[in-house]
Scaffold this motif. Structure first.
Motif, PDB file in Angstrom:
ATOM      1  N   LEU A  11       0.860  -1.176   0.000  1.00 55.30           N
ATOM      2  CA  LEU A  11       0.000   0.000   0.000  1.00 55.30           C
ATOM      3  C   LEU A  11       0.899   1.229   0.000  1.00 55.30           C
ATOM      4  O   LEU A  11       2.026   1.180   0.483  1.00 55.30           O
ATOM      5  CB  LEU A  11      -0.874   0.003   1.255  1.00 55.30           C
ATOM      6  CG  LEU A  11      -1.790  -1.210   1.440  1.00 55.30           C
ATOM      7  CD1 LEU A  11      -2.336  -1.230   2.857  1.00 55.30           C
ATOM      8  CD2 LEU A  11      -2.921  -1.193   0.431  1.00 55.30           C
ATOM      9  N   VAL A  12       0.385   2.329  -0.556  1.00 54.51           N
ATOM     10  CA  VAL A  12       1.171   3.567  -0.543  1.00 54.51           C
ATOM     11  C   VAL A  12       1.039   4.200   0.844  1.00 54.51           C
ATOM     12  O   VAL A  12      -0.058   4.585   1.242  1.00 54.51           O
ATOM     13  CB  VAL A  12       0.666   4.555  -1.611  1.00 54.51           C
ATOM     14  CG1 VAL A  12       1.526   5.806  -1.637  1.00 54.51           C
ATOM     15  CG2 VAL A  12       0.635   3.889  -2.982  1.00 54.51           C
ATOM     16  N   PRO A  13       2.135   4.281   1.602  1.00 54.90           N
ATOM     17  CA  PRO A  13       2.036   4.731   2.994  1.00 54.90           C
ATOM     18  C   PRO A  13       1.457   6.131   3.148  1.00 54.90           C
ATOM     19  O   PRO A  13       0.766   6.415   4.117  1.00 54.90           O
ATOM     20  CB  PRO A  13       3.497   4.723   3.476  1.00 54.90           C
ATOM     21  CG  PRO A  13       4.250   3.894   2.496  1.00 54.90           C
ATOM     22  CD  PRO A  13       3.521   3.969   1.202  1.00 54.90           C
ATOM     23  N   GLU A  14       1.723   6.996   2.171  1.00 56.06           N
ATOM     24  CA  GLU A  14       1.282   8.387   2.271  1.00 56.06           C
ATOM     25  C   GLU A  14      -0.199   8.567   1.939  1.00 56.06           C
ATOM     26  O   GLU A  14      -0.758   9.624   2.188  1.00 56.06           O
ATOM     27  CB  GLU A  14       2.098   9.264   1.307  1.00 56.06           C
ATOM     28  CG  GLU A  14       3.540   9.488   1.727  1.00 56.06           C
ATOM     29  CD  GLU A  14       3.641  10.239   3.051  1.00 56.06           C
ATOM     30  OE1 GLU A  14       2.839  11.153   3.272  1.00 56.06           O
ATOM     31  OE2 GLU A  14       4.511   9.871   3.859  1.00 56.06           O
ATOM     32  N   PHE A  15      -0.826   7.556   1.350  1.00 55.02           N
ATOM     33  CA  PHE A  15      -2.227   7.671   0.953  1.00 55.02           C
ATOM     34  C   PHE A  15      -3.138   7.104   2.034  1.00 55.02           C
ATOM     35  O   PHE A  15      -2.727   6.290   2.849  1.00 55.02           O
ATOM     36  CB  PHE A  15      -2.475   6.916  -0.362  1.00 55.02           C
ATOM     37  CG  PHE A  15      -1.899   7.578  -1.588  1.00 55.02           C
ATOM     38  CD1 PHE A  15      -1.062   8.684  -1.488  1.00 55.02           C
ATOM     39  CD2 PHE A  15      -2.193   7.089  -2.856  1.00 55.02           C
ATOM     40  CE1 PHE A  15      -0.524   9.287  -2.615  1.00 55.02           C
ATOM     41  CE2 PHE A  15      -1.658   7.682  -3.994  1.00 55.02           C
ATOM     42  CZ  PHE A  15      -0.828   8.785  -3.873  1.00 55.02           C
TER      43      PHE A  15
END
Lengths: 302, 509
Positions: free
Chosen positions: B89-93
Motif C-alpha cells: 500500500l502507498v504509505p502516504e495515501f
C-alpha cells in the motif's frame, strides 16, 4: 509607487522562469525521477527556441520548439535511466553538459559569428485590466505569465484531484504498490519526465524569447539548478513551487535593480545572491521538507 | 473445474534455479495451501501467477483457458488478487485512496471516492472487517494494512485470492478474524491460495496443500487425509532435523545457572531521536546464561533498543551498564572491545558491505586488532584470508572461496558470515535483531544453536524477533515492547502466544 510598480512588474516577469522550470522538476519528481538535467535542457531549449523563432519569424513557433527541445531532454533522461540503467543523477549531469554544449553548437552552426544578432519576434502581451498600480503588474503581462498561472493551477488540480494525478503520485511514493494495482510504472515515469522537461524547456525558451530578446552563451546561468532547489524547498508541490519561484524572482529583480541603480555593490556579488539565498532557504527549511519516497530510486520487478 | 493451473513453470535468477518445472493446480472454491520453507519458491511461483515475474518457461491456465500474464494489470483483469507479505500500500495515501487506486472506472480527470466508498464499505462489512477509511496507511498496524489489501483485492473483483504468509505480522485474535474472513470468502466461491511455512496453519485454514522444496513440487495432498509427519517429511526431506508444527527446529534449553549479576542492565533508558520510535524509561536486565527475547510489532522501539547498547550518543536519560560498567562517555569501539557484539536488523545493508568479499566482511570491525596488522596500520591480508577460510569451514558457510562478494550468498550463509565475525573474539553479550528473517530451516537451526551456545557458556543474549514462535523457541524470558516501553515480561513457563500477542497489540495495558 512607480518604482514599486516597476519592481513588482519585473518580479512577475522573472517569475515564469523559476515557476515553469521548478514545476517541470516537480512533475518528474512526483513520479520518482529526480531530474537535475534542467540547466542543460534550458540552455538547449533557449538556443533552439530563439533560432526557430527568428528564422520562422514567429514567436509561437519558437516557444513551442523550446518546449519540444525540453521534452526531448526528458525523453533522453528517462531512456538513459529506464533502458540503459544509468543512475538518474549521473544521467542528469551528463545532460547538463550535453545541453550546454549543444546550445552553443547549434547557435554557431546556424548563426555563425556575426556582429549583428537579430532579435526574437516580440512576445504577445495580454491586457485584461485597467492600469491599477501593482495589481495590474500581475495581469497585464506577456502571454507566458498567463500560461504559467494556468500551468500551476492545472498541475495542482491534476496531481491532487484526478485519477491520473493520484496514480502519478503513487508511482513516486511507492512504485511497487502502484505496479501491483495495475499502474504502468514505466509509462507514468516516461510521461512525467517528458511533460516535466517540456515545462523546463518552456522556461529555457522564455529567457531569449521574452527576457533578453536574444540568445547569449550561458544564458541559463545556473537557473536550472536553482529550479531544483525550488522543487525541494516546495516539498515537490506545485503551489509551493509558485511561492518559491516568486521568492527567487524577487531576489533576481532586486539584484537587477541594485545593478541598475549603481549603489556601489560589485555586480559579481549580486550575481551570487540567488545561490546564497538558495543555501539559506535550504538551511532554514531543513526538516520541514518532504520528498516523494521513491525519489531518485530506480524500480524493477525482479 | 480448475481455477488455476500452472504447467511446467521454471524460473532462474542468475545462477540460482528458483523454480524447476513446477506443476500446480487449484480447484474452484478451495483454500489451497502452498507450503515450504523459506527459499522453497512459493512467493516466486505466485509472483509469476500475479504477473510480477516472467517465467522462463511454462504455461498458465485460468478457469481452463490458457492465458498470458505479463503484468499485474493482466492478472487483475483475470480476477486474480494478491496480498503480499510486505505491504504494497502507498504509505502516504489513505485507506480508501489505496483501495480504489488503479481503478480506471473512476474516470480520467475525476477522483470521486464518495461513490466508491459505499461499495468498499459493503465489501468490508460482508467479511467482517472494520477499516479506518480516512487514515493514512503509514499510521496503521500490519493487521489493518492486510485487511485493507484484502478489501482492495475484492474491490477489484478478485475471484482467486493469493495470501502470501498472511499470518507473519498478525497478533492477538487477528488470526481468528482472518480465518473467519477466509471462510466467508470460500462460501462466496472465492478460490484462495494460502502461502505459509507453518504446518499448523495448513491444518487450520486449508482444504488441500501443495508442498514445495528447493523449487520443486514434493506432492499435493488432501489436508483431511494428511498427517503432520507426512507434511514435515515432504517439506524437509533429506534434512535430519526435528521440527515443531510452526516449522522450527526443536531446541532443548538445558538448565544453566545464571550469573549473579546481570551482564546487561538498562536503567530508566530513554532516547530522543527524530523520526524513530523512542524508548521511554526502559528497565531491563539480562544475566549471563539467559536469552532475553524482545517481542513487539515492528517499529515499536526495537531499533533503538538494540542500537543504544552500542551507541551511547543515543542515550537521552538513564544509564546502561555492561558488566557493571556504565557506557556513558565511551565510544562504540570501546564498548565492542569490552565484549559486546551487535547484529542489526537489515542483514544486507546494515550488517555487511554487500559488494565486499567475505573475508573483508569478516575482518570488518576487527581491523584495529594487532594480530592482523604489521606495525600500526599495514594489514596482513594473508592472515585475514587464512583466518577467514578457517571460519568459513567452522561455520559451514556454503561458498566456493573467501573472495566472493558477500551479497552473492544466500541469506542463511550471509548470516553465518555475520556470526563468524561476531564470534571471532570471545564476547559476553550478543544483541541480535531478527537474525532468522527469511532463513531456511537448517540456517534457523544454526542461529538457534549459536544463541544456545552463548547461553550454555553463561553469556548473555538480547534477542529481538518479530516472530513469536521463534522467540518462544529459545528465550528464557520474553519482554514485550510497545510504543518504546516494556509493557510486560513473561517467564518461560508462562509463555502463551495469544497472551503475549495481546500485549504486543496493546489490547491489554
Amino acid at each position: 509607487m512607480n518604482a514599486l510598480d516597476e519592481i513588482v512588474r519585473s518580479i512577475v516577469t522573472y517569475m515564469p522562469i523559476y515557476t515553469l522550470s521548478g514545476l517541470g522538476i516537480v512533475i518528474g519528481g512526483r513520479a520518482g525521477i529526480f531530474n537535475i538535467s534542467g540547466e542543460g535542457a534550458m540552455m538547449a531549449a533557449a538556443s533552439a527556441g530563439y533560432l526557430s523563432a527568428v528564422f520562422m519569424g514567429n514567436w509561437y513557433v519558437g516557444f513551442l520548439i523550446s518546449m519540444a527541445m525540453g521534452a526531448l531532454f526528458g525523453l533522453l533522461l528517462e531512456f538513459l535511466h529506464e533502458e540503459m540503467k544509468v543512475n538518474q543523477f549521473i544521467a542528469g549531469i551528463a545532460l547538463v553538459i550535453f545541453g550546454t554544449g549543444l546550445s552553443d553548437f547549434i547557435y554557431k552552426l546556424v548563426v555563425g559569428i556575426k556582429f549583428y544578432i537579430p532579435d526574437a519576434p516580440p512576445t504577445p502581451e495580454i491586457k485584461i485590466m485597467p492600469d491599477i498600480p501593482i495589481l495590474s503588474a500581475f495581469f497585464n503581462q506577456n502571454i507566458v505569465v498567463y500560461f504559467t498561472y494556468i500551468s500551476v493551477i492545472a498541475a495542482y488540480y491534476i496531481m491532487y484531484k484526478t485519477r491520473i494525478g493520484i496514480e502519478h503520485r503513487a508511482v513516486g511514493e511507492d512504485p511497487r504498490a502502484a505496479d501491483v494495482v495495475g499502474i504502468n510504472v514505466k509509462m507514468v515515469r516516461y510521461l512525467a519526465t517528458i511533460i516535466g522537461s517540456a515545462f523546463i524547456g518552456a522556461a529555457g525558451g522564455y529567457l531569449p524569447l521574452v527576457i533578453t530578446g536574444t540568445y547569449t552563451p550561458g544564458i541559463a546561468s545556473g537557473r536550472g539548478f536553482i529550479a531544483v532547489g525550488i522543487a525541494i524547498f516546495a516539498s515537490w508541490r506545485p503551489e509551493r513551487t509558485f511561492l518559491g519561484a516568486i521568492l527567487f524572482a524577487t531576489i533576481e529583480a532586486i539584484a537587477l535593480q541594485m545593478q541598475v541603480s549603481e549603489i556601489g555593490v560589485p555586480y559579481q556579488f549580486l550575481l551570487m545572491l540567488p545561490f546564497v539565498s538558495l543555501l539559506l532557504v535550504m538551511a532554514l527549511f531543513k526538516g520541514k521538507i518532504e520528498h516523494p519516497s521513491s525519489l531518485g530510486k530506480p524500480y524493477s520487478r525482479e | 473445474m480448475k481455477a488455476v493451473e500452472l504447467r511446467g513453470i521454471s524460473k532462474r535468477f542468475g545462477d540460482v534455479v528458483a523454480l524447476d518445472n513446477v506443476d500446480f493446480s487449484v480447484e474452484v472454491g478451495e483454500v489451497h495451501g502452498l507450503l515450504g520453507e523459506n527459499g522453497a519458491g512459493k512467493t516466486t511461483l505466485m509472483n509469476i501467477l500475479y504477473g510480477l515475474y516472467k517465467p522462463d518457461s511454462g504455461k498458465i491456465f485460468i478457469m481452463g483457458e490458457e492465458v498470458k500474464i505479463s503484468s499485474p494489470l493482466d492478472s487483475i483483469r483475470l480476477g486474480i488478487g494478491m496480498i503480499h507479505q510486505i505491504s504494497t500500500l502507498v504509505p502516504e495515501f489513505t485507506v480508501i485512496e489505496n483501495i480504489v487506486l488503479g481503478d480506471k472506472s473512476l474516470g480520467t480527470f475525476k477522483f470521486d471516492v464518495k461513490l466508491a466508498r459505499k461499495k468498499v464499505k459493503e465489501l468490508a462489512d460482508s467479511i467482517g472487517f472494520e477499516l479506518p477509511f480516512d487514515k493514512k496507511v503509514k499510521e496503521l498496524p500490519p493487521g489493518v494494512k492486510q485487511k485493507t489489501e484484502i478489501v482492495r483485492a475484492l474491490y477489484r473483483e478478485a475471484k482467486i485470492l493469493i495470501l502470501d504468509e498472511p499470518t507473519a505480522y498478525l497478533v492477538g485474535d487477528e488470526f481468528d478474524q482472518l480465518l473467519r474472513a477466509i471462510n466467508i470468502l470460500k462460501e462466496k466461491g472465492v478460490t484462495i491460495i494460502f502461502i505459509t511455512h507453518k504446518i499448523r496453519e495448513v491444518f487450520q485454514a486449508c482444504d488441500r496443500v501443495t508442498v514445495l522444496k528447493g523449487g520443486k513440487v514434493q506432492g499435493s495432498l488432501d489436508v483431511r487425509k494428511a498427517s503432520e509427519d507426512e507434511l514435515v517429511s515432504l517439506m524437509f526431506e533429506g534434512q535430519k532435523i526435528e521440527v515443531t508444527d510452526s516449522a522450527l527446529p526443536k531446541m532443548i534449553l538445558e538448565d544453566v545457572e545464571k550469573t549473579e549479576s546481570p551482564i546487561l542492565k538498562m536503567v530508566n533508558v530513554s532516547t530522543n531521536v527524530p523520526n524513530l520510535k523512542n524508548l521511554k524509561n526502559v528497565n531491563l536486565e539480562v544475566y549471563g546464561g539467559e536469552i532475553l527475547g524482545i517481542a513487539g510489532i515492528s517499529g515499536h522501539g526495537q531499533k533503538l533498543l538494540t542500537e543504544v547498547v552500542v551507541n551511547p550518543n543515543l542515550l537521552h536519560s538513564g544509564d546502561i551498564l555492561i558488566n557493571g560498567k556504565s557506557i556513558k562517555g565511551r565510544s562504540t569501539v570501546d564498548i565492542l572491545k569490552s565484549g559486546v557484539f551487535f547484529t542489526p536488523e537489515d542483514r544486507v545493508l546494515e550488517g555487511t558491505l554487500p559488494t565486499a568479499s567475505i573475508y573483508k566482511n569478516i575482518f570488518l570491525g576487527h581491523h584495529r586488532e594487532g594480530r592482523f596488522l604489521k606495525g600500526k596500520s599495514v594489514v596482513i591480508w594473508k592472515k585475514v584470508r587464512s583466518i577467514s577460510r578457517d571460519l568459513i569451514k567452522l561455520f559451514r558457510v556454503k561458498t566456493p572461496n573467501e573472495v566472493i562478494e558477500i551479497r552473492k550468498l544466500s541469506g542463511g550463509n550471509m548470516q553465518k558470515v555475520i556470526f563468524a565475525r561476531a564470534f571471532l573474539n570471545p564476547i559476553d553479550l550478543l544483541v541480535t535483531h531478527n537474525p532468522t528473517a527469511g532463513l531456511d530451516m537448517a540456517s534457523v537451526k544454526f542461529v538457534f544453536e549459536k544463541l544456545l551456545e552463548m547461553r550454555k557458556s553463561r553469556k548473555a543474549v538480547l534477542y529481538i524477533n518479530e516472530d513469536l514462535d521463534e522467540l518462544m523457541a529459545v528465550s528464557d524470558r520474553i519482554a514485550v515492547i510497545r510504543n518504546g516501553q516494556i509493557v510486560k515480561v513473561f517467564q518461560r513457563k508462562e509463555f502463551n502466544k495469544r497472551e503475549i500477542g495481546k500485549y504486543m497489540a496493546g489490547v491489554v495495558e
